[in-house]
Write a protein that holds these residues in place. Structure first.
Motif, short mmCIF file in Angstrom:
data_model
loop_
_atom_site.label_atom_id
_atom_site.label_comp_id
_atom_site.label_asym_id
_atom_site.label_seq_id
_atom_site.Cartn_x
_atom_site.Cartn_y
_atom_site.Cartn_z
N LYS A 152 -11.76 2.20 -4.78
CA LYS A 152 -11.37 1.36 -3.66
C LYS A 152 -10.52 2.13 -2.66
CE LYS A 152 -9.65 -3.20 -2.70
NZ LYS A 152 -8.23 -3.54 -2.75
N ALA A 153 -9.78 3.14 -3.18
CA ALA A 153 -8.91 3.93 -2.31
C ALA A 153 -9.70 4.77 -1.31
CB ALA A 153 -8.03 4.84 -3.16
N LEU A 154 -11.00 4.90 -1.53
CA LEU A 154 -11.81 5.63 -0.56
C LEU A 154 -11.71 4.97 0.80
CD1 LEU A 154 -15.00 6.13 -2.72
CD2 LEU A 154 -13.49 7.93 -1.93
N GLN A 155 -11.62 3.64 0.78
CA GLN A 155 -11.43 2.90 2.03
C GLN A 155 -10.16 2.08 1.89
OE1 GLN A 155 -15.53 1.64 1.82
NE2 GLN A 155 -15.72 2.13 3.99
N TYR A 156 -9.04 2.79 2.08
CA TYR A 156 -7.74 2.19 1.75
C TYR A 156 -7.35 1.10 2.74
CZ TYR A 156 -6.19 5.28 5.47
OH TYR A 156 -6.05 5.91 6.66
N GLN A 157 -8.11 0.99 3.84
CA GLN A 157 -7.79 -0.07 4.81
C GLN A 157 -8.25 -1.44 4.32
OE1 GLN A 157 -9.92 2.42 5.34
NE2 GLN A 157 -9.20 3.73 7.01
N TRP A 158 -9.09 -1.41 3.30
CA TRP A 158 -9.76 -2.63 2.86
C TRP A 158 -8.88 -3.47 1.95
CZ3 TRP A 158 -13.67 -3.50 -1.45
CH2 TRP A 158 -14.44 -4.65 -1.19
N PHE A 159 -9.18 -4.77 1.88
CA PHE A 159 -8.50 -5.67 0.95
C PHE A 159 -9.55 -6.40 0.11
CE2 PHE A 159 -5.87 -5.30 4.66
CZ PHE A 159 -4.60 -5.15 4.15
N LYS A 202 0.83 -1.20 0.00
CA LYS A 202 0.00 0.00 0.00
C LYS A 202 0.86 1.25 0.00
CE LYS A 202 -4.15 -2.07 1.65
NZ LYS A 202 -5.41 -1.93 2.36
N LYS A 203 2.06 1.15 0.58
CA LYS A 203 2.95 2.30 0.60
C LYS A 203 3.26 2.78 -0.82
CE LYS A 203 5.93 1.63 4.03
NZ LYS A 203 7.21 1.14 4.54
N TRP A 204 3.39 1.82 -1.73
CA TRP A 204 3.75 2.17 -3.11
C TRP A 204 2.58 2.78 -3.87
CZ3 TRP A 204 8.57 2.53 -4.46
CH2 TRP A 204 9.52 1.78 -3.74
N VAL A 205 1.40 2.40 -3.45
CA VAL A 205 0.22 2.89 -4.19
C VAL A 205 -0.29 4.19 -3.59
CG1 VAL A 205 -2.09 2.30 -4.96
CG2 VAL A 205 -0.38 0.51 -4.71
N PHE A 206 -0.36 4.22 -2.26
CA PHE A 206 -1.00 5.36 -1.61
C PHE A 206 0.01 6.45 -1.26
CE2 PHE A 206 -4.02 1.91 -0.81
CZ PHE A 206 -5.12 2.48 -1.43
N ASN A 207 0.51 7.09 -2.29
CA ASN A 207 1.26 8.32 -2.11
C ASN A 207 0.92 9.19 -3.30
OD1 ASN A 207 3.39 8.04 -4.27
ND2 ASN A 207 3.66 6.12 -3.16
N PRO A 208 1.07 10.50 -3.14
CA PRO A 208 0.62 11.39 -4.23
C PRO A 208 1.21 11.02 -5.59
CG PRO A 208 1.11 12.66 -2.30
CD PRO A 208 1.51 11.25 -1.98
#
Lengths: 477, 222
Positions: free
Chosen positions: A269-276, A166-172
């Motif tokens: 899906k990123a709206l709820q980034y905690q989800w899998f 997720k670190k790789w995906v969830f950054n600006p």
């Protein structure tokens, strides 16, 4: 008619400008800027605003119930509602664009002659990905922090963001990189497929404007393809155009799958980034193609009644597209059930919270409506073959399909701002109207500019149900 | 243009004379061609007939023949082709198959049976709590019920098809016919009209097949 159209377009443009301005003055942006400034005060406000990191650590035991924190009710401003409405409407129309691109790819990959009469219609809709879809995405691309909570979360403390992937995906950088890739790759694909399709119309006409030039990327691709398809450049121009479309479809389907998944991961899906959920991309894809079949069916009825596609569309064409829709009715149910079933069976809080949230209040009824309205009703109705070609009954099913897919998108996105239950607000209609109207005006303009179906596709006669004796040589048996 | 018209008028003048000759020639030629092209194999005496069979060389010929037979109002007849011919259903005036109802009934039964079976096993007969899940839930019962649906729908389809086709049967008169055996699965398109058809008559039915341009007509023995 033309005047109305251009006025309508101007009005749409104006509305978009208004929306962009609305985005500028949004309180979320200010709050984000405030939080990012650092210092004790800033940290405190961030904690209050996003609540994500600390909360999860402390209450990991109750993760299942509180892993999601939709924004607190007091934070729900008009701008926020508008943005969420916009995202729902955008994802709805994006699914139609992607679905049409998929039908075009399907046609080239399987050499499916029945798609030839509707290919141009699908190509035009697919080309809306570039342009104007990127423009319409600006409200959530320019101010993502107003929608996406992960933008405001601290990656060093946030439980969910600490995961390596997720670190790789969830950054600006990741967000903008992926978003740009979706538009560039799919846009390129859609436009080149349409380019060669349009070139084919003039490929063997005496007074045509056939150019048929390879662009740089195509030169590279064809350099390698030449080894596999040696006859590529020796054949007739119309066949050569078909070959180019085949080549684009061959790698295109892989790009399509990757980019569709990226789009719905990054934007929904990123709206709820905690989800899998690894099923999520396929889930969006299944719903997309389903609603696309309904849309294409309606467009076929419309264009045939207008006389544009009068002679190329047959009863079989309607039957075939309805069969594809039927298949995707089942496929959607299969995928959505699988996602739910895996999560239900494993019962891990990191996964279940997504559904727990969607069973609260009237959202439970929306879920039931999706099960019975998105699957059972169309499934039972489309089972019969005579219903599939019934031109007075099928429009009802198609309109129902639009409604169900919209509800599906709503069900995916809206529980974040309306945790208590299903709510429909006037901005929902506004967003649907603006995006839909804008896309429709672009579509109509493109459709009017070019022939409405591939004129010189080698399979057009077969698709029309006409047998043409080949010129010279042995007659076909 | 003028020259052509003149030629035309000249032709018109001689037409009357030629017409009489031509028609005579046509008749004889027609009769000759009929005997030459369409051979009718007469049945042996004192043999029960199953039907009359018209053999065609192309799917298009068979399709046009089927349209004529359909329009003549025949009920008990069939077309045998080596491969599925698109549009033949319409040409024969066939209604949609009823097999679908059997499939649906089978599928619905399968789903109900699957759900009921699992409910009885897990919630009634042998209760075990697994992972804190409820004793019965349609979710975990679904995959099995789904498989049962497919299985019984397939059975329904197969048995329904067999029932509607009156299968199994040990013998069919057509299978004893040499022309049929050689052609129906190879390169011939065969229209068979049964003698049990209310409209069947030895002369009219053969004439009908002749009128479709059939080159080989044969009576099939029971």
């Amino acid at each position: 008619m033309l005047i109305i159209q251009s006025n309508f377009k101007r009005a749409a443009m104006l509305l978009i400008a208004m929306l962009l301005l609305l985005g500028l003055g949004s309180p979320e942006l200010e709050a984000a800027a405030h939080a990012k400034k650092g210092g004790e005060h800033g940290k405190a406000s961030e904690h209050h605003k996003t609540d994500e990191g600390g909360h999860e650590k402390k209450e990991s035991a109750h993760h299942g119930d509180s892993g999601h924190h939709g924004p607190v009710k007091s934070e729900l401003t008009f701008v926020k509602k508008l943005r969420y409405s916009w995202l729902v409407a955008y994802m709805f129309f994006l699914s139609i664009c992607l679905g049409c691109l998929f039908i075009v790819l399907l046609h080239h990959l399987f050499d499916a002659q029945w798609i030839v009469p509707i290919r141009r219609v699908c190509e035009h809709i697919a080309c809306l990905i570039w342009f104007p879809m990127p423009l319409l995405a600006l409200p959530f691309l320019l101010w993502p922090s107003g929608i996406y909570d992960w933008m405001l979360a601290d990656p060093t403390t946030d439980h969910a963001l600490k995961a390596v992937v997720k670190k790789w995906v969830f950054n600006p950088m990741g967000f903008y990189g992926f978003s740009a890739a979706v538009f560039l790759v799919l846009g390129y694909l859609a436009r080149r497929l349409r380019y060669w399709s349009l070139q084919q119309d003039f490929a063997e006409a005496e007074d045509g404007e056939y150019e048929g030039k390879l662009d740089r990327i195509e030169k590279v691709i064809t350099f390698f393809a030449r080894f596999l398809l040696g006859h590529l450049f020796e054949s007739r121009p119309s066949v050569r155009c078909s070959r180019m479309m085949n080549i684009h479809a061959s790698y295109g389907i892989i790009m399509f799958v990757a980019m569709l998944t990226t789009a719905c991961f990054a934007w929904v899906k990123a709206l709820q980034y905690q989800w899998f959920s690894t099923m999520y991309g396929v889930y969006y894809f299944a719903g997309s193609v389903w609603v696309t079949c309904a849309t294409v069916y309606m467009l076929m009825l419309l264009h045939q009644s207008q006389g544009i596609l009068q002679y190329v569309i047959r009863r079989e064409t309607y039957h075939d597209i309805a069969k594809l829709m039927f298949a995707f009715t089942v496929f959607y149910a299969y995928i959505h059930f699988s996602q739910y079933f895996l999560i239900w069976n494993a019962a891990i809080p990191e996964e279940t919270f997504w559904y727990v949230q969607r069973e609260k209040g009237s959202w439970w009824w929306i879920g039931q409506t999706i099960i019975f309205g998105h699957f059972f009703l169309p499934f039972l109705l489309l089972l019969r073959s005579d219903v599939k070609v019934n031109k007075s009954f099928m429009p009802l099913i198609c309109i129902w399909a639009w409604l169900m897919h919209y509800l599906d998108m709503h069900f995916n996105i809206m529980p974040l701002i309306y945790p208590d239950g299903f709510t429909i607000y006037w901005t929902d209609f506004l967003a649907m109207g603006v995006i839909g109207g804008m896309l429709w005006s672009f579509y109509v303009k493109n459709l009017g500019r070019h022939p409405a179906y591939p004129q010189r596709d080698p399979r057009i006669a077969e698709a029309m149900g006409v047998y043409v004796e080949p010129e010279g040589g042995e007659p076909a048996h | 243009m003028a020259a052509k018209k003149k030629a035309a008028s000249k032709k018109a003048a001689t037409r009357k004379k030629a017409a009489a000759k031509k028609s005579a020639a046509k008749k004889s030629a027609g009769a000759a061609s009929l005997t030459a092209q369409s051979s009718v194999r007469e049945p042996a005496n004192d043999v029960d007939l199953y039907g009359v069979m018209g053999v065609y060389d192309t799917p298009a010929d068979a399709m046009h023949a089927a349209e004529k037979v359909r329009d003549a109002g025949y009920r008990r007849w069939d077309v045998h082709t080596p491969f599925p011919v698109h549009g033949m259903d319409d040409a024969m005036g066939m209604k949609p198959s009823k097999v679908g109802y059997f499939s649906f009934a089978g599928g619905a039964t399968g789903y109900t049976v699957g759900m009921t079976m699992i409910y009885w096993m897990n919630a009634v007969d042998y209760q075990i709590v697994i992972g804190g899940k409820p004793m019965f839930s349609p979710f975990f019962a679904f995959p099995v019920s789904y498989e049962c649906t497919i299985l019984l729908a397939a059975f329904g389809t197969l048995l329904g098809m067999a029932f509607l086709n009156r299968l199994p049967r040990l013998h069919h008169p057509l299978l004893a016919n040499k022309t049929f055996r050689a052609g129906a699965t190879h390169d011939k398109f065969i229209v068979v009209i049964e003698t049990t058809d209310p409209r069947y008559s030895e002369t009219d039915t053969v004439d009908l097949l002749k009128s479709t341009g059939c080159k080989k007509i044969e009576f099939v023995e029971e």
